[in-house]
Scaffold this motif. Sequence first.
Motif, PDB file in Angstrom:
ATOM      1  N   PRO A   1      23.722  33.881  24.105  1.00  0.00           N
ATOM      2  CA  PRO A   1      24.049  33.489  22.728  1.00  0.00           C
ATOM      3  C   PRO A   1      23.267  34.249  21.651  1.00  0.00           C
ATOM      4  N   THR A   2      22.013  34.567  21.912  1.00  0.00           N
ATOM      5  CA  THR A   2      21.204  35.294  20.930  1.00  0.00           C
ATOM      6  C   THR A   2      21.734  36.712  20.739  1.00  0.00           C
ATOM      7  N   LEU A   3      22.045  37.387  21.844  1.00  0.00           N
ATOM      8  CA  LEU A   3      22.590  38.741  21.750  1.00  0.00           C
ATOM      9  C   LEU A   3      23.988  38.712  21.148  1.00  0.00           C
ATOM     10  N   PHE A   4      24.776  37.706  21.519  1.00  0.00           N
ATOM     11  CA  PHE A   4      26.118  37.560  20.960  1.00  0.00           C
ATOM     12  C   PHE A   4      26.072  37.427  19.435  1.00  0.00           C
ATOM     13  N   ASP A   5      25.098  36.689  18.927  1.00  0.00           N
ATOM     14  CA  ASP A   5      24.958  36.536  17.473  1.00  0.00           C
ATOM     15  C   ASP A   5      24.806  37.884  16.782  1.00  0.00           C
ATOM     16  N   ARG A   6      24.112  38.807  17.433  1.00  0.00           N
ATOM     17  CA  ARG A   6      23.962  40.167  16.867  1.00  0.00           C
ATOM     18  C   ARG A   6      25.309  40.887  16.825  1.00  0.00           C
ATOM     19  N   LEU A   7      26.097  40.717  17.892  1.00  0.00           N
ATOM     20  CA  LEU A   7      27.416  41.361  17.939  1.00  0.00           C
ATOM     21  C   LEU A   7      28.348  40.805  16.860  1.00  0.00           C
ATOM     22  N   GLU A   8      28.225  39.535  16.579  1.00  0.00           N
ATOM     23  CA  GLU A   8      29.059  38.881  15.579  1.00  0.00           C
ATOM     24  C   GLU A   8      28.848  39.474  14.186  1.00  0.00           C
ATOM     25  N   LYS A   9      27.735  40.159  13.986  1.00  0.00           N
ATOM     26  CA  LYS A   9      27.427  40.740  12.670  1.00  0.00           C
ATOM     27  C   LYS A   9      28.119  42.092  12.449  1.00  0.00           C
ATOM     28  N   PHE A  10      28.747  42.623  13.494  1.00  0.00           N
ATOM     29  CA  PHE A  10      29.526  43.847  13.337  1.00  0.00           C
ATOM     30  C   PHE A  10      30.799  43.461  12.583  1.00  0.00           C
ATOM     31  N   HIS A  11      31.070  44.127  11.507  1.00  0.00           N
ATOM     32  CA  HIS A  11      32.274  43.819  10.735  1.00  0.00           C
ATOM     33  C   HIS A  11      33.242  44.983  10.889  1.00  0.00           C
ATOM     34  N   ASP A  12      34.133  44.827  11.872  1.00  0.00           N
ATOM     35  CA  ASP A  12      35.105  45.868  12.164  1.00  0.00           C
ATOM     36  C   ASP A  12      36.362  45.177  12.684  1.00  0.00           C
ATOM     37  N   GLU A  13      37.474  45.417  12.035  1.00  0.00           N
ATOM     38  CA  GLU A  13      38.728  44.737  12.407  1.00  0.00           C
ATOM     39  C   GLU A  13      39.214  45.124  13.805  1.00  0.00           C
ATOM     40  N   ARG A  14      38.713  46.205  14.348  1.00  0.00           N
ATOM     41  CA  ARG A  14      39.123  46.640  15.692  1.00  0.00           C
ATOM     42  C   ARG A  14      38.355  45.926  16.792  1.00  0.00           C
ATOM     43  N   LEU A  15      37.322  45.171  16.415  1.00  0.00           N
ATOM     44  CA  LEU A  15      36.412  44.537  17.366  1.00  0.00           C
ATOM     45  C   LEU A  15      36.686  43.045  17.517  1.00  0.00           C
ATOM     46  N   THR A  16      36.749  42.603  18.789  1.00  0.00           N
ATOM     47  CA  THR A  16      36.810  41.184  19.129  1.00  0.00           C
ATOM     48  C   THR A  16      35.607  40.893  20.016  1.00  0.00           C
ATOM     49  N   THR A  17      34.815  39.890  19.638  1.00  0.00           N
ATOM     50  CA  THR A  17      33.619  39.540  20.416  1.00  0.00           C
ATOM     51  C   THR A  17      33.850  38.210  21.121  1.00  0.00           C
ATOM     52  N   ILE A  18      33.453  38.158  22.395  1.00  0.00           N
ATOM     53  CA  ILE A  18      33.641  36.959  23.206  1.00  0.00           C
ATOM     54  C   ILE A  18      32.319  36.551  23.828  1.00  0.00           C
ATOM     55  N   ASN A  19      31.938  35.301  23.615  1.00  0.00           N
ATOM     56  CA  ASN A  19      30.693  34.751  24.158  1.00  0.00           C
ATOM     57  C   ASN A  19      31.046  33.902  25.383  1.00  0.00           C
ATOM     58  N   ASP A  20      31.241  34.584  26.511  1.00  0.00           N
ATOM     59  CA  ASP A  20      31.623  33.901  27.749  1.00  0.00           C
ATOM     60  C   ASP A  20      31.270  34.790  28.932  1.00  0.00           C
ATOM     61  N   ASP A  21      31.359  34.218  30.111  1.00  0.00           N
ATOM     62  CA  ASP A  21      31.094  34.922  31.361  1.00  0.00           C
ATOM     63  C   ASP A  21      32.231  35.904  31.646  1.00  0.00           C
ATOM     64  N   VAL A  22      31.907  37.104  32.097  1.00  0.00           N
ATOM     65  CA  VAL A  22      32.931  38.107  32.388  1.00  0.00           C
ATOM     66  C   VAL A  22      33.846  37.695  33.531  1.00  0.00           C
ATOM     67  N   LEU A  23      33.451  36.711  34.320  1.00  0.00           N
ATOM     68  CA  LEU A  23      34.337  36.206  35.372  1.00  0.00           C
ATOM     69  C   LEU A  23      35.630  35.646  34.772  1.00  0.00           C
ATOM     70  N   PHE A  24      35.577  35.253  33.488  1.00  0.00           N
ATOM     71  CA  PHE A  24      36.748  34.705  32.815  1.00  0.00           C
ATOM     72  C   PHE A  24      37.527  35.765  32.041  1.00  0.00           C
ATOM     73  N   LEU A  25      37.277  37.016  32.343  1.00  0.00           N
ATOM     74  CA  LEU A  25      37.949  38.147  31.693  1.00  0.00           C
ATOM     75  C   LEU A  25      39.469  37.954  31.619  1.00  0.00           C
ATOM     76  N   PRO A  26      40.160  37.604  32.731  1.00  0.00           N
ATOM     77  CA  PRO A  26      41.621  37.444  32.659  1.00  0.00           C
ATOM     78  C   PRO A  26      42.093  36.296  31.764  1.00  0.00           C
ATOM     79  N   LYS A  27      41.206  35.399  31.405  1.00  0.00           N
ATOM     80  CA  LYS A  27      41.543  34.315  30.470  1.00  0.00           C
ATOM     81  C   LYS A  27      41.754  34.871  29.059  1.00  0.00           C
ATOM     82  N   TYR A  28      41.075  35.957  28.739  1.00  0.00           N
ATOM     83  CA  TYR A  28      41.104  36.536  27.395  1.00  0.00           C
ATOM     84  C   TYR A  28      41.922  37.821  27.293  1.00  0.00           C
ATOM     85  N   ILE A  29      42.063  38.519  28.411  1.00  0.00           N
ATOM     86  CA  ILE A  29      42.686  39.842  28.403  1.00  0.00           C
ATOM     87  C   ILE A  29      43.906  39.834  29.323  1.00  0.00           C
TER      88      ILE A  29
END
Length: 178
Positions: free
Chosen positions: A72-100
């Motif tokens: 969560p702490t590192l994710f908060d840093r990613l959330e500060k990137f302001h770019d319309e091409r970027l989607t940030t997800i704070n979850d385990d990569v095992l759930f990759l197919p849930k989002y992609i």
Amino acid sequence: MFTFLKAAFGNIQQTGSVIESSSHLSKRMTRIINFKKTVHIVELGAGTGSITRHILSKMSRHSSLTTFEINPTLFDRLEKFHDERLTTINDDVLFLPKYISDRSVDYIISGLPLANIAAKQKNSILHACKRVLKPNGYYIQFQYSLNDISLLKRQFFSVSCGFALLNIPPAFVYYAKN
């Protein structure tokens, strides 16, 4: 850098390192990406975004980048990137197919500390990655040893390896074609 260091000392198993990836490693990991084309890239274990920043600086305006970061702490840093091409997800990569969607990703860039992940979970992660990668898509992984090259060779059509000397510590980069 302090944010990453603090997260590393909080859970070194999860971060895999005490220092962020270098710009040299970012360039080495993305060297095979054709940034002139419209691509969908997924980054696993994005940390504070050192590789994310590099990818965004190279991507075309119609491309997209989806980052996964469980801390969560590192994710908060990613959330500060302001770019319309970027989607940030704070979850385990095992759930990759849930989002992609299946077969929708051109490249997966992974900063996951594979050496710290149990074999069964590693296989599940790679299976999820193969599921979302397009045919001929690439899974690109860095690692501080050659421990998992045989695993990748069993999972992917072809695997080649590069080396990023100017990183602390120096890192191997695997390019695995789906």
